[in-house]
Design an enzyme around this catalytic site. Structure first.
Site, PDB file in Angstrom:
ATOM      1  N   ALA A  21       0.854  -1.180   0.000  1.00 25.95           N
ATOM      2  CA  ALA A  21       0.000   0.000   0.000  1.00 25.95           C
ATOM      3  C   ALA A  21       0.892   1.233   0.000  1.00 25.95           C
ATOM      4  O   ALA A  21       2.119   1.127  -0.056  1.00 25.95           O
ATOM      5  CB  ALA A  21      -0.923  -0.021   1.218  1.00 25.95           C
ATOM      6  N   SER A  22       0.274   2.398   0.089  1.00 21.93           N
ATOM      7  CA  SER A  22       1.045   3.632  -0.021  1.00 21.93           C
ATOM      8  C   SER A  22       1.968   3.846   1.164  1.00 21.93           C
ATOM      9  O   SER A  22       3.041   4.441   1.029  1.00 21.93           O
ATOM     10  CB  SER A  22       0.085   4.820  -0.155  1.00 21.93           C
ATOM     11  OG  SER A  22      -0.830   4.836   0.928  1.00 21.93           O
ATOM     12  N   GLY A  24       3.022   1.247   3.497  1.00 27.97           N
ATOM     13  CA  GLY A  24       3.945   0.158   3.809  1.00 27.97           C
ATOM     14  C   GLY A  24       3.702  -1.093   3.007  1.00 27.97           C
ATOM     15  O   GLY A  24       2.846  -1.124   2.114  1.00 27.97           O
ATOM     16  N   GLN A  25       4.470  -2.134   3.334  1.00 26.19           N
ATOM     17  CA  GLN A  25       4.339  -3.444   2.708  1.00 26.19           C
ATOM     18  C   GLN A  25       4.265  -4.510   3.794  1.00 26.19           C
ATOM     19  O   GLN A  25       4.729  -4.296   4.916  1.00 26.19           O
ATOM     20  CB  GLN A  25       5.511  -3.733   1.765  1.00 26.19           C
ATOM     21  CG  GLN A  25       5.503  -2.867   0.522  1.00 26.19           C
ATOM     22  CD  GLN A  25       6.538  -3.270  -0.508  1.00 26.19           C
ATOM     23  OE1 GLN A  25       6.464  -2.818  -1.632  1.00 26.19           O
ATOM     24  NE2 GLN A  25       7.490  -4.119  -0.155  1.00 26.19           N
ATOM     25  N   LYS A  40       4.660  -5.990   9.026  1.00 25.70           N
ATOM     26  CA  LYS A  40       4.266  -4.784   8.311  1.00 25.70           C
ATOM     27  C   LYS A  40       5.381  -3.757   8.446  1.00 25.70           C
ATOM     28  O   LYS A  40       5.776  -3.395   9.559  1.00 25.70           O
ATOM     29  CB  LYS A  40       2.961  -4.230   8.902  1.00 25.70           C
ATOM     30  CG  LYS A  40       2.398  -3.011   8.178  1.00 25.70           C
ATOM     31  CD  LYS A  40       1.041  -2.626   8.765  1.00 25.70           C
ATOM     32  CE  LYS A  40       0.447  -1.429   8.063  1.00 25.70           C
ATOM     33  NZ  LYS A  40      -0.888  -1.068   8.638  1.00 25.70           N
ATOM     34  N   ASP A 175     -12.229   0.761   8.956  1.00 21.48           N
ATOM     35  CA  ASP A 175     -11.840   0.471   7.568  1.00 21.48           C
ATOM     36  C   ASP A 175     -12.173  -0.986   7.226  1.00 21.48           C
ATOM     37  O   ASP A 175     -11.313  -1.748   6.812  1.00 21.48           O
ATOM     38  CB  ASP A 175     -10.342   0.733   7.395  1.00 21.48           C
ATOM     39  CG  ASP A 175      -9.919   0.723   5.924  1.00 21.48           C
ATOM     40  OD1 ASP A 175     -10.789   0.921   5.051  1.00 21.48           O
ATOM     41  OD2 ASP A 175      -8.721   0.524   5.644  1.00 21.48           O
TER      42      ASP A 175
END
Length: 283
Positions: A21-22, A24-25, A40, A175
């Site tokens: 994602a914007s 992190g990974q 993460k 979310d």
């Protein structure tokens, strides 16, 4: 971040990211103690980039609020500030770790819901290690049906859990898209990714409960009173006219079995805004 080589902390580490994602990974790994985990990791330099962009966004929001009727009516600067605060919290993974642990505790006695354990000793502001959930993502609805799962029961468990978080705990997952939900091998719903959470103070919580009761009873007076408790109603607002408008709204939008849904809530907030009543940014 951990002050040691990767192989000293992890027994295995898969360097191919499984999600990106914007901010992190995410990677799969196994701890020296044998637990399967996800790791993460925050992208280098992302905090500086976001800080710069948020300053631009807040400047634009302030200009819109000061120079347009729309901006003033909806309090866009407060909304932008709320968004900025949420994003700043997401940059500190220790906040997410604590949020995950708190909701895990709150959900401990809720049937059919599981929240992953966080390994706090391996987590820092830019890195978080937590229990890996192995199951079927909710977005793969065809696979759920093929497995013969009772999707209505699963949805009921999820709905009950989220309502408890909102109306009882006042601290909730904000979310809940399908990528953040798994069906685990034991049939429970696994909730992940607590980077975005919502918190309601006791007054807001009590007012929100009262608002839901008013809608259920179709009681315009109680609805107006609960809205008054949670919003900023100016002295120039005609309360009688406001209550009549709410009564007409409920008669029109909540007749018979229609009840409350997302469109009704959005339309209600729009109606409230036409009277110059500001909805709190956190709501």
């Amino acid at each position: 971040e951990l002050g040691a080589p990767v192989e000293q902390v992890f027994a295995q580490f898969d360097w191919t990211p499984v999600a990106a994602a914007s901010i992190g990974q995410v990677y799969f790994a196994k701890l020296k103690t044998g637990e399967d985990v996800i790791v993460k990791v925050q992208r280098p330099g992302v905090a500086e980039s976001i800080d710069r962009d948020l300053k631009i966004l807040l400047g634009l929001a302030r200009r819109v609020e000061d120079s347009t009727p729309f901006g003033a009516e909806y309090g866009v600067y407060a909304l932008a500030r709320e968004f900025a605060s949420s994003l700043e919290e997401e940059l500190d993974f220790t906040t997410e770790a604590k949020s995950t642990e708190q909701i895990r505790s709150n959900m401990a006695d809720v049937e059919g819901i599981e929240v992953p354990r966080v390994y706090l000793r391996h987590s820092t502001p830019r890195l978080m290690v937590q229990e890996r959930f192995i199951g079927t993502p909710v977005r793969e609805s065809g696979a759920l049906t093929a497995e013969g799962l009772d999707t209505r029961a699963l949805a009921t468990h999820l709905m009950q859990a989220e309502l408890k978080q909102i109306f009882s705990d006042g601290f909730f997952h904000a979310d809940l898209h399908p990528g953040n939900l798994f069906i685990l091998p034991n049939g429970d719903v696994g909730m992940i990714d607590f980077g975005a959470t919502g918190r309601l103070d006791p007054l807001m919580l009590a007012s929100l409960r009262s608002m839901m009761v008013a809608v259920a009873l179709k009681d315009a007076t109680l609805l107006r009173e609960s809205i008054s408790e949670m919003t900023d109603i100016g002295a120039d607002v005609d309360l009688d006219a406001f209550e009549r408008a709410l009564s007409r709204f409920m008669a029109l939008h909540m007749a018979g079995e229609i009840g409350l849904n997302a469109k009704v809530v959005n339309d209600l907030f729009t109606l409230i805004g036409t009277f110059g009543v500001r909805i709190p940014a956190e709501l």
